[in-house]
Design a protein around this motif. Structure first.
Motif, short mmCIF file in Angstrom:
data_model
loop_
_atom_site.label_atom_id
_atom_site.label_comp_id
_atom_site.label_asym_id
_atom_site.label_seq_id
_atom_site.Cartn_x
_atom_site.Cartn_y
_atom_site.Cartn_z
N LEU A 1 -40.15 -19.70 12.40
CA LEU A 1 -40.10 -20.97 13.20
C LEU A 1 -39.87 -22.06 12.05
N LEU A 2 -38.88 -22.67 12.01
CA LEU A 2 -38.69 -23.85 10.97
C LEU A 2 -38.24 -25.36 11.77
N PRO A 3 -38.89 -26.40 11.43
CA PRO A 3 -39.83 -26.62 10.29
C PRO A 3 -41.32 -26.20 10.78
N ARG A 4 -42.11 -25.80 9.59
CA ARG A 4 -43.21 -25.01 9.95
C ARG A 4 -44.17 -25.79 10.65
N GLN A 5 -44.45 -27.12 9.94
CA GLN A 5 -45.43 -28.15 10.71
C GLN A 5 -45.24 -28.64 12.10
N ARG A 6 -44.08 -29.36 12.29
CA ARG A 6 -43.49 -30.32 13.36
C ARG A 6 -42.13 -30.04 13.66
N SER A 7 -41.70 -30.45 14.48
CA SER A 7 -40.27 -30.20 15.01
C SER A 7 -39.40 -31.54 14.14
N HIS B 1 -34.97 -21.06 14.67
CA HIS B 1 -35.68 -19.75 14.30
C HIS B 1 -34.54 -19.42 13.23
N PHE B 2 -35.20 -19.03 11.90
CA PHE B 2 -34.66 -18.38 10.67
C PHE B 2 -34.82 -17.08 10.53
N GLY B 3 -33.81 -16.41 10.92
CA GLY B 3 -34.07 -14.68 10.58
C GLY B 3 -33.39 -14.27 9.48
N THR B 4 -34.39 -13.27 9.00
CA THR B 4 -33.97 -12.67 7.63
C THR B 4 -33.95 -11.17 7.90
N ILE B 5 -32.71 -10.58 7.60
CA ILE B 5 -32.57 -9.08 7.51
C ILE B 5 -32.55 -8.25 6.27
N THR B 6 -33.59 -7.69 6.08
CA THR B 6 -33.63 -6.69 4.89
C THR B 6 -33.76 -5.24 4.93
N ASP B 7 -32.82 -4.80 4.51
CA ASP B 7 -32.79 -3.19 4.87
C ASP B 7 -32.96 -2.76 6.42
N GLY B 8 -32.11 -3.65 7.04
CA GLY B 8 -32.24 -3.44 8.50
C GLY B 8 -33.24 -3.99 9.42
N TRP C 1 -26.06 -28.18 14.86
CA TRP C 1 -25.40 -26.82 14.05
C TRP C 1 -26.60 -26.76 12.89
N ALA C 2 -26.53 -25.84 12.11
CA ALA C 2 -27.51 -25.31 10.97
C ALA C 2 -26.68 -24.63 9.78
N VAL C 3 -27.07 -25.07 8.69
CA VAL C 3 -26.21 -24.51 7.57
C VAL C 3 -27.35 -24.24 6.51
N PHE C 4 -27.25 -22.86 5.75
CA PHE C 4 -28.27 -22.45 5.08
C PHE C 4 -27.61 -22.58 3.57
N ILE C 5 -28.25 -23.00 2.64
CA ILE C 5 -27.74 -23.19 1.21
C ILE C 5 -28.57 -22.31 0.46
N ALA C 6 -28.13 -21.11 -0.07
CA ALA C 6 -29.13 -20.26 -0.36
C ALA C 6 -29.54 -20.51 -1.86
N GLY C 7 -28.73 -21.06 -2.54
CA GLY C 7 -28.83 -21.62 -4.07
C GLY C 7 -29.95 -22.55 -4.09
N ASP C 8 -30.11 -23.48 -3.23
CA ASP C 8 -31.12 -24.54 -3.38
C ASP C 8 -32.32 -24.07 -2.45
N TYR C 9 -32.21 -23.05 -1.68
CA TYR C 9 -33.35 -22.90 -0.70
C TYR C 9 -33.45 -23.71 0.56
N ASN C 10 -32.29 -24.47 1.07
CA ASN C 10 -32.38 -25.76 1.58
C ASN C 10 -31.46 -25.53 3.07
N VAL D 1 -29.66 -14.92 9.55
CA VAL D 1 -28.95 -15.61 11.00
C VAL D 1 -30.03 -16.84 11.51
N MET D 2 -29.50 -17.70 11.95
CA MET D 2 -30.27 -18.88 12.59
C MET D 2 -30.07 -18.81 14.14
N ALA D 3 -31.04 -19.20 14.79
CA ALA D 3 -30.66 -19.31 16.13
C ALA D 3 -31.34 -20.75 16.52
N LEU D 4 -30.73 -21.54 17.21
CA LEU D 4 -30.96 -22.95 17.51
C LEU D 4 -31.74 -22.79 19.03
#
Length: 1341
Positions: free
Chosen positions: A549-555, A536-543, A569-578, A523-526
Motif C-alpha cells: 500500500l502506497l504511500p506508506r505513511q498517509r494518503s 496498491h503496488f503489486g510486484t510479481i517475481t517468479d510467479g 491514473w498511475a505510472v511507474f518509472i522503474a529507473g528512478d523508482y518513482n 501492476v498497480m491497483a487504484l
C-alpha cells in the motif's frame, strides 16, 4: 513516394529509333516511385505515314529495366496509344530490389499507322518473375514498381517537386475542370492500385505456414499441437547407439525436444501440396531462425540474446493413399528448441533463395502454461472452460479496449471486455489464433457503504498479462492466476485456481506497467471508497505476487493537504523508482483541477510536479504550443483520463480530450492537431518511436515520437482509398460491417483485432494497419493541383520530401552492439537418393540441436565448487574460446566420416557434418540499425547516413548539380537524445557535389557519467537515440517488397551498462607460462590434474585473467584493476567451507593485526579504506603466508607428501576499475601444494622422529653386542638339555638281568665312552659354529 535505398548498378536503357536499337549504359540509382524524377518529354510530330524518322520519337518505343527484367511496350496497335507492362505483381505488386527505372507512359503518335511492334529485351538481362502479357488499353497509367501504385513523372522546379500526369485524351479537346474533379477520386484509386488488377498472369503471393506438432506425430497431416509440454525426450539412445562411426559420443546421453516445427507454404491459385513439391524440386529449403527472449528475473537466469538458425529437413507425409512413386505430400521439419528461462520465442522463416519468391515471416511460438492434460490425453485450460461459439453480441457495437501486457515478455495475452460475460480472449500466438475462455471465478460481488458501486456485471473490465501471471478485475474485485512454467520457476508453482487478492479493498481500476525492472514485473491497483488516495503496488517475481500500500505513511490527499482527491491514473518509472500519479482535486471554493504528483518509493516523499490547466490552450493554428502559463485558452475544459510513459524516450504523455507531452515531467507541450471535441480512450506504443491513439468514437490517430504532427488514420480519405483497393482485390479481411476489438503493436507494426460480419457469419481476424500506405494516400489527396498545359489540364502532386534516397552506410558488425548470439545447426544428410529424411534422421537432428544448446549452457556456467574439471566452461578459461570446441575435436576424423557417406556406408544412413554445427561470430549488418545498442563505458557506435537530393532523370540529359549551400539548405540531419547527460552524438557532414548528395557521419558515444558498475546485463540504463531528417516526418517513404516504409525518422533504444555476454575467466594457460618463466621452475602436484594445475607454496604466484566475449568470440587479457580475496578453502575438495565477512577481512586485509593473513603482495596500492590490496596484470605477484591464525596454517598432511590446500578465490573489479561499467566477479579454486608445517608441529615431528631414530639405532647396537652372548647361552642351554635327554635315555635302556649285567655294563661303558666322546665333539663344534655364523650374518632374526 521516395524509395530511399540506392542500388548502384549498371542499368541498360533500350530504345528503338527508326528500327535500330541503341543501348546506353548509365550508373543508376534505385529510387522510390519518384516524385523527384524528371518528366519524360514526348513529342507529337509526324502523325502521317512515312514521318517516323530517326530524330523523332518512335511510335513503338520499348524500355526495359535491367534490375529485374521488367518493362513495358509502347505503341502497340494501330491508331491508338497503347502500353503494356511486362511484369506486375498481383495483390502486392512486388518487384526485385535491383529495379532501376520506373514505369510510365508516352503519348503515341500516328493513329492510323499500320505496323506491328515487337518486344525486345536487353542481352544478358535477367528475366523477371511473373512476366505476363498485358491487355491493350487506350491510355494506361504507369504504376509503382514496388506496390503497383500510380507513378507520375516529375521534374525539378526550384525547391518544389511536381509530378504531372497528362489528361485522358491529350489529342482531343481538354476536359472541363468539373469533370476532372468528379473523376479524380476514381482515378486516384486506379493510380494507387497495388497491382495491375486486369493482369492475366502475375507473380502469385506465397506465404509460409508453420505449425507445432508433437515428436511422435511427425508426418501426420492436419495436426497442430499446443506448446505446453516441456519435458525432454529420453528415447533417442536407441537411435544414437547405431551411430558408431559418427562424430558422436557413445558415452553421452542424447536427449530431444518434445516438439517439431512443421513448415510449408501456399500460393494463390495452386494447391499447397503441388507448390511444396515444386519448391522442393527446385531447391527450396526454408531457413528457420529461433530467437529466445531473455527472462525477466535476471537474478535466477543469465541474461543473453540467443538465436539458433536451422534448416528445414524434407519429410514425406504419412498419406494413406499415394499413387506417386516418390511423394504425394511433404513438408519440412526442424526441432523446436526449448531453453531454460525463456517462454517467449520468435520463429523467423525465410527462403534459401531458390524456388519461388516467398516473403520472410515471423511467428510467435510461446509456451502456454495455462493448459493441462486430462486422463484422455486431451488439453484443457486451467483458468476456465473454452467456449467454441463466438456469439455476435460479444463483439458487435462493443467498444474496443486496450491490450495490456509486459512488452516482449508475455507468452499468453488476455483481453477482456466481453459484455455481461466473465469470459476473455486468450492467445499464445499474438492473436494468430485465439480461444474464448469462460473463467472459473466466484463472481462474489460485494457492495457496501465503503465500496460504492452503481451496478454489478460479469464483465471483465481490466485484464493484464505478465510473464507467468494473469490479472483481471471484475467490478471491484481483483484476481490473479499463475501459470505452470517449469523453465522459469524450476518447479511446479502454478495456481490451482484463481486467487482473489486485496479482498478487503475496493479497486476501481488496474494500471499496467509495460516494462520490467530489477528482475520483477509490476501492476498497480487504484482504490476507491475508504482507501481513496492510495495505490496498491503489486510486484510479481517468479510467479509470486505481493502488494504494498502506497504511500506508506498517509494518503495522497493527506500529503497534499486537500479534503477530497482521487487518483485517476498511475505510472511507474522503474529507473528512478518513482511513482507518477494523476490526481483529481476537489476544492469546495473552486472547480475541480488536476495535478501530476510524484511519489518517491525510496525516500517516501510526495511532490507536485505540474498542475494541468483548466481549459484547453488556444494554439492559433500552430501544430504545438509550449505551455508557459502565458498562453490564451479556449472555453473547452481539459479533462485528463490517463498517462503513458516511454522508458526509452523519457516521454510522458497526459491524455484525455487533449494530448500533452513532456521530457522532464514538469514542462509540457500541447499537441494542437488532436481535436478538442474528441476524447482519447487509450494509447498503444511500439516503443520504437510510433504511437497510435484510439478515441471514444473509435477513431485512430497516429503520432511519430519526436514530432508534433498528428495524423488521422481512420476515418480518413486515405482509409477510403485503401478500402476501395481492398474491395477491388476482393480481400477477405475487409467488410462493410466490422467492429474493432483492440489495437496493438507487434514487431513495430500496427495491428487490429476486428470482428467481421459477412453473409450472417461472424469472424474474428487479425489484420495489419498499413500506416505508411494510408499516409501516402492521404498526402496525395491533400496536396494536388491542376496546371494547364497546352489545351488540357494536368493533374500535379507536390512532394514535400527533401531527399530522394536515404541509406545507412559504414555500419559496424551488429553483434558487438546488439549482443546477439547465434548458432547454426543444419540437419544431418541422409544417404537416401531422394533426399527425404526418416523418423530416425529427424530424431538425430533433435539430439544434435539439444546437445548443441547443452554445450552453450555449459560454456556459460561458472562453478567454483566443483571445479573446471567437472564442469565445462568453468572459471578456468578453455584453450579455445568456443562453446563447441570440445565437440569439434572430432573434426580430425571428418574425412573418414565423409568417405563412409560417399560410399553409402554411414551408420543409420545418416551423415553428420561437423561444420554444420557451430557458433557464428561474424554476422554482417543488414543495411539497418540494430534492434538495440549496448554501450559500455566510453564506447561508441559509428555509422553514416547518405542522403541524395533531387530525382533521377529518365532522359539522357544531365541533372543540374547543386552547390554545397543549396545542399545544406535542402537537407539536414538532427539527432535527439533522450538522456543527453549520459550519451552524446557528434554529426559531421560531407557534401558530395557530383552526386547531389550529403554524407553524414554520426558518432554515438557514452559520456562515462550515468552508470556505476553492474553485473553483465543487469540494471541497464534505458535510453534512446532518434535520427531525424528535417521535414521528412510523414512525407518520405521507401517502397520495399513488404510495402512502403517511412523514412527520415529512426529511433533506436540504447542500453548503457555492462553488456550481456561478457565475463572474467582465469587464464590458466598464460599463468602457468609466466610463473614458470619468473620462478625458473614449475612443480606440479604428485597427482596431476590437467584442468586444475597446482602451484608451489614457496613460489611467487602471478595470476592473469581474460575478458571473454561470448557473443563475438573475442578474448583478451584483462587490463583493469581488481581486488583478490580468499573467501573459502579447505585441505580437500570435500572440506571446503565459506568464510564469514569477518574472516575474509582478517585473511586478506593488510591492516590485519591478528596474524591471520593468507597471502601478501609487494604492491602498495590499496582501496580507499586501505582494507584490501588492489591488483592488476602488472602486479608483483602474490606471496603465500598462511600465518598462525589462518585456516591454512599447520595443515596436517594425510600422506607422506607435503600438505595441500584448496583456496576459493574471489576476484572483483568493483569500485577499483574505471575502464568499464562491468562488475566482473570471478570465483575459482586454486590448488596449492607444499605448505609448510607450524613450528610446534615441526619440532614435535622432529623430536618424535629423532627419538624413534635414536631408539632404533640403540636397539640395533644393543642387539649386535648381546647377540654372541645370547647365542653362547642358547647353545649351552641346548647342550644341557641334550645331556638331560641322553641321561634319561640311559636309565631307560638298562637291563635288570644279572646274566646280562656284565655285557650290559660293558656295553654301557663303551656307549658312555662313545657318548662322551661324541658330546665333546659336539661341544667343540658348537663353540666354532657361532664364530662362523657371526662372520656370515651381522644380524640374526
Amino acid at each position: 513516394m521516395e524509395k530511399c535505398r540506392e542500388k548502384r548498378e549498371w542499368g541498360e536503357k533500350v530504345s528503338r529509333l527508326g528500327g535500330k536499337v541503341r543501348i546506353e549504359k548509365g550508373l543508376t540509382d534505385k529510387v522510390a516511385p519518384g516524385w523527384k524524377e524528371k518528366k519524360v518529354q514526348g513529342e507529337e510530330k509526324a502523325r502521317g505515314e512515312g514521318k517516323a524518322s530517326g530524330e523523332k520519337r518512335s511510335q513503338g518505343k520499348e524500355r526495359v529495366s535491367k534490375g529485374d527484367g521488367r518493362g513495358f511496350r509502347r505503341g502497340r496497335g494501330e491508331g491508338q496509344d497503347r502500353e503494356e507492362q511486362l511484369s506486375k505483381d498481383q495483390g502486392k505488386g512486388r518487384v526485385d530490389k535491383e529495379r532501376v527505372e520506373e514505369l510510365g507512359w508516352v503519348e503515341e503518335q500516328g493513329r492510323n499507322k499500320a505496323g506491328k511492334q515487337r518486344e525486345e529485351q536487353t542481352p544478358g538481362e535477367k528475366k523477371g518473375r511473373g512476366q505476363g502479357k498485358g491487355r491493350g488499353v487506350g491510355k494506361v497509367w504507369a504504376e509503382d514498381p514496388e506496390k503497383g501504385e500510380a507513378r507520375y513523372r516529375t521534374r525539378y522546379q526550384g525547391s518544389s517537386h511536381v509530378a504531372r500526369c497528362p489528361a485522358m485524351y491529350p489529342a482531343g479537346p481538354a476536359w472541363p475542370k468539373l469533370r476532372v474533379l468528379r473523376a479524380m477520386w476514381a482515378l486516384l484509386a486506379v493510380l494507387l492500385a497495388p497491382g495491375r488488377l486486369w493482369a492475366k498472369e502475375d507473380i502469385q503471393e506465397c506465404i509460409w505456414h508453420v505449425v507445432l506438432i508433437k515428436f511422435e506425430a511427425v508426418g501426420e497431416e492436419g495436426r497442430s499441437d499446443r506448446f505446453f509440454d516441456l519435458e525432454p525426450l529420453e528415447t533417442l539412445d536407441s537411435v544414437f547407439s547405431l551411430l558408431v562411426d559418427a562424430p558422436t559420443d557413445q558415452n553421452e546421453k542424447y536427449l530431444g525436444f518434445p516438439y517439431y516445427l512443421k513448415i510449408n507454404y501456399s500460393c494463390g491459385g495452386e494447391s499447397s501440396e503441388a507448390q511444396v513439391r515444386k519448391g522442393h524440386l527446385t531447391g527450396l529449403k526454408p531457413l528457420v531462425l529461433v530467437t529466445f527472449q531473455s527472462p525477466v528475473n535476471f537474478h535466477r537466469w543469465k541474461i543473453e540474446q540467443l538465436q539458433i538458425q536451422m534448416e528445414g529437413a524434407p519429410f514425406r507425409s504419412k498419406a494413406e493413399q499415394c499413387n506417386a512413386e516418390e511423394v504425394c505430400a511433404m513438408s519440412w521439419y526442424t526441432p523446436m528448441p526449448i531453453k531454460n528461462g525463456s517462454v517467449v520465442m520468435y520463429v523467423d522463416v525465410s527462403s534459401n533463395g531458390l524456388g519461388p519468391f516467398i516473403q520472410n515471416k515471423r511467428f510467435h511460438v510461446n509456451i502456454n502454461g495455462f493448459l493441462q492434460k486430462q486422463q484422455d490425453n486431451t488439453l484443457q485450460f486451467t483458468v476456465g472452460n473454452e467456449i467454441f461459439n463466438l456469439i455476435p453480441r460479444y463483439f458487435i457495437n462493443v467498444p474496443s479496449r486496450p491490450l495490456w501486457h509486459t512488452v516482449d515478455q508475455t507468452p499468453v495475452l488476455i483481453l477482456g471486455g466481453i459484455p455481461d460475460e466473465k469470459s476473455v480472449l486468450l492467445t499464445d500466438t499474438s492473436f494468430t489464433d485465439f480461444f474464448l475462455v469462460e473463467l472459473n471465478i466466484d463472481s462474489c460481488w460485494v457492495g457496501s457503504f465503503y465500496c460504492p458501486q452503481a451496478s454489478f456485471t460479469a464483465t471483465i473490465y481490466d485484464a493484464i498479462a505478465t510473464e507467468s501471471t494473469l490479472f483481471i478485475r471484475q467490478n471491484q474485485l481483483v484476481y490473479y492466476f499463475t501459470g505452470t512454467y517449469v523453465t522459469l520457476h524450476e518447479s511446479n508453482q502454478g495456481s490451482g485456481s484463481w486467487v482473489r487478492v486485496l479482498a478487503n479493498e475496493c479497486i476501481k481500476k488496474l494500471c499496467p506497467v509495460y516494462a520490467h525492472s530489477n528482475g520483477s514485473e509490476y501492476v498497480m491497483a487504484l482504490t476507491t471508497g475508504k482507501r481513496e488516495g492510495y495505490v496498491h503496488f503489486g510486484t510479481i517475481t517468479d510467479g509470486r505476487v505481493s502488494f504494498e500500500l502506497l504511500p506508506r505513511q498517509r494518503s495522497v490527499c493527506e500529503g497534499l493537504q486537500v479534503m477530497n482527491c482521487s487518483i485517476i491514473w498511475a505510472v511507474f518509472i522503474a529507473g528512478d523508482y518513482n511513482l507518477l500519479l494523476l490526481v483529481q482535486m476537489e476544492d469546495p471554493t473552486t472547480r475541480k483541477y488536476f495535478q501530476v504528483v510524484s511519489y518517491d518509493l525510496v525516500g517516501n516523499h510526495l511532490a507536485i510536479l505540474y498542475t494541468i490547466p483548466e481549459f484547453i490552450p488556444d494554439a492559433r493554428g500552430l501544430e504545438f504550443l509550449m505551455l508557459l502559463g502565458t498562453e490564451t485558452h479556449t472555453t473547452f475544459l481539459m479533462v485528463p483520463k490517463g498517462m503513458f510513459y516511454n522508458q526509452y524516450s523519457n516521454l510522458l504523455y497526459i491524455w484525455g480530450n487533449f494530448l500533452l507531452q513532456s521530457y522532464n515531467y514538469e514542462n509540457f507541450i500541447y499537441l494542437a492537431d488532436f481535436p478538442k471535441e474528441q476524447s482519447i480512450k487509450y494509447l498503444v506504443n511500439s516503443f520504437r518511436g510510433d504511437m497510435a491513439i484510439v478515441t471514444e468514437t473509435e477513431e485512430i490517430w497516429y503520432l511519430l515520437e519526436g514530432s508534433y504532427r498528428m495524423y488521422k488514420l481512420f476515418p480518413s480519405r486515405g482509409w477510403e482509398v485503401h478500402i476501395n483497393l481492398q474491395v477491388m482485390h476482393q480481400s477477405s479481411v475487409y467488410t462493410p460491417n466490422e467492429t474493432m476489438v483492440t489495437l496493438f503493436y507487434e514487431d513495430t507494426k500496427l495491428y487490429q483485432l476486428v470482428y467481421l460480419m459477412k453473409n450472417q457469419q461472424g469472424q474474428l481476424v487479425k489484420r495489419h494497419v498499413p500506416v505508411e500506405q494510408l499516409l501516402m494516400y492521404q498526402q496525395l489527396s491533400n496536396h494536388y493541383f491542376f496546371e494547364r498545359q497546352g489545351s488540357h489540364l494536368t493533374l500535379s502532386f507536390t512532394n514535400f520530401c527533401p531527399f530522394s534516397v536515404m541509406r545507412l552506410r559504414d555500419l559496424p558488425n551488429p553483434q558487438v552492439y546488439s549482443r546477439q548470439e547465434r548458432y547454426q545447426a543444419r540437419p544431418p544428410r541422409v544417404v537416401e537418393p531422394s533426399g527425404f529424411h526418416s523418423e530416425n534422421s529427424l530424431a538425430v537432428y533433435q539430439g544434435l540441436v539439444y546437445y548443441l544448446l547443452c554445450l552453450h549452457s555449459e560454456h556459460h556456467k561458472v562453478d567454483a565448487w566443483r571445479g573446471p574439471g567437472l564442469v565445462r566452461g568453468g572459471p578456468y578459461a578453455d584453450p579455445v574460446h568456443d562453446s563447441t570446441w570440445r565437440w569439434s575435436n572430432k573434426k580430425q576424423d571428418q574425412d573418414y566420416y565423409f568417405y563412409l557417406a560417399s560410399n553409402s556406408q554411414s551408420p543409420g544412413n545418416v551423415y553428420i557434418d561437423m561444420a554444420s554445427y557451430e557458433k557464428i561470430y561474424d554476422l554482417k549488418a543488414d543495411y539497418e540499425l540494430p534492434e538495440r545498442i549496448f554501450l559500455d563505458k566510453g564506447t561508441s557506435y559509428v555509422f553514416s547516413v547518405f542522403l541524395r537530393v533531387g530525382g533521377q532523370s529518365l532522359e539522357f540529359t544531365p541533372e543540374r548539380v547543386l552547390t554545397s549551400e543549396e545542399l545544406k539548405s535542402t537537407v539536414d540531419l538532427g539527432v535527439v537524445l533522450a538522456d543527453p547527460g549520459c550519451i552524446e552524438a557528434v554529426v559531421r557532414q560531407k557534401f558530395l557535389i557530383n552526386r547531389n548528395s550529403v554524407l553524414f557521419r554520426v558518432t554515438l558515444s557514452d559520456k562515462r557519467s550515468c552508470f556505476d558498475q553492474g553485473l553483465s546485463g543487469h540494471h541497464l540504463l534505458e535510453t534512446s537515440m532518434l535520427l531525424k531528417v528535417a521535414g521528412a516526418v510523414g512525407h518520405c517513404f521507401q517502397n520495399t517488397h513488404q510495402g512502403p516504409r517511412m523514412q527520415g525518422n529512426l529511433m533506436v533504444p540504447v542500453l548503457i551498462g555492462c553488456p550481456p555476454g561478457k565475463r572474467l575467466a582465469f587464464d590458466i594457460t598464460y599463468t602457468l607460462q609466466y610463473n614458470r618463466l619468473q620462478n625458473k621452475h614449475y612443480f606440479d602436484c604428485v597427482r596431476v590434474d590437467p584442468e586444475m594445475p597446482c602451484f608451489l607454496f614457496r613460489d611467487v604466484f602471478y595470476p592473469f585473467f581474460l575478458i571473454q566475449d561470448l557473443v563475438t568470440g573475442d578474448s583478451g587479457s584483462f587490463q583493469g584493476s581488481y581486488v583478490l580475496k580468499v573467501v573459502g578453502g579447505g585441505p580437500t575438495l570435500d572440506t571446503i567451507r565459506e568464510y564469514s565477512e569477518e574472516e575474509i577481512y582478517r585473511f586478506n586485509s593488510p591492516l590485519d593485526k591478528t596474524h591471520s593473513l593468507i597471502w601478501t603482495t609487494k604492491n602498495t596500492t590499496t582501496t580507499k579504506d586501505s582494507a584490501f590490496n588492489i591488483m592488476s596484470h602488472q602486479s608483483l605477484g602474490i606471496e603465500w603466508l598462511c600465518l598462525e591464525n589462518s585456516p591454512c596454517y599447520d595443515t596436517i598432511p594425510h600422506t607422506i607428501f607435503a600438505p595441500e590446500f584448496f583456496f576459493k578465490v574471489l576476484v572483483s573489479n568493483r569500485g577499483v576499475d574505471k575502464s568499464t561499467y562491468c562488475d566482473y566477479q570471478l570465483i575459482f579454486l586454486l590448488h596449492i601444494h607444499g605448505l609448510p608445517l607450524s613450528a610446534k608441529r615441526a619440532f614435535f615431528i622432529l623430536m618424535v622422529s629423532s627419538s624413534v631414530f635414536i631408539g632404533l639405532v640403540t636397539l640395533y647396537i644393543v642387539f649386535c653386542l648381546l647377540l654372541p652372548v645370547m647365542v653362547k647361552a642358547w647353545n649351552s642351554l641346548r647342550w644341557k638339555i641334550n645331556n638331560i635327554i641322553m641321561s634319561e635315555s640311559y636309565y631307560t635302556y638298562t637291563s635288570p638281568s644279572r646274566n646280562c649285567s656284565g655285557t650290559s655294563e660293558t656295553r654301557s661303558t663303551v656307549s658312555s665312552r662313545v657318548g662322551s666322546s661324541d658330546s665333546s665333539k659336539v661341544a667343540e663344534a658348537n663353540q666354532r659354529a657361532p664364530e662362523q655364523t657371526w662372520k656370515k650374518k651381522p644380524l640374526v632374526t
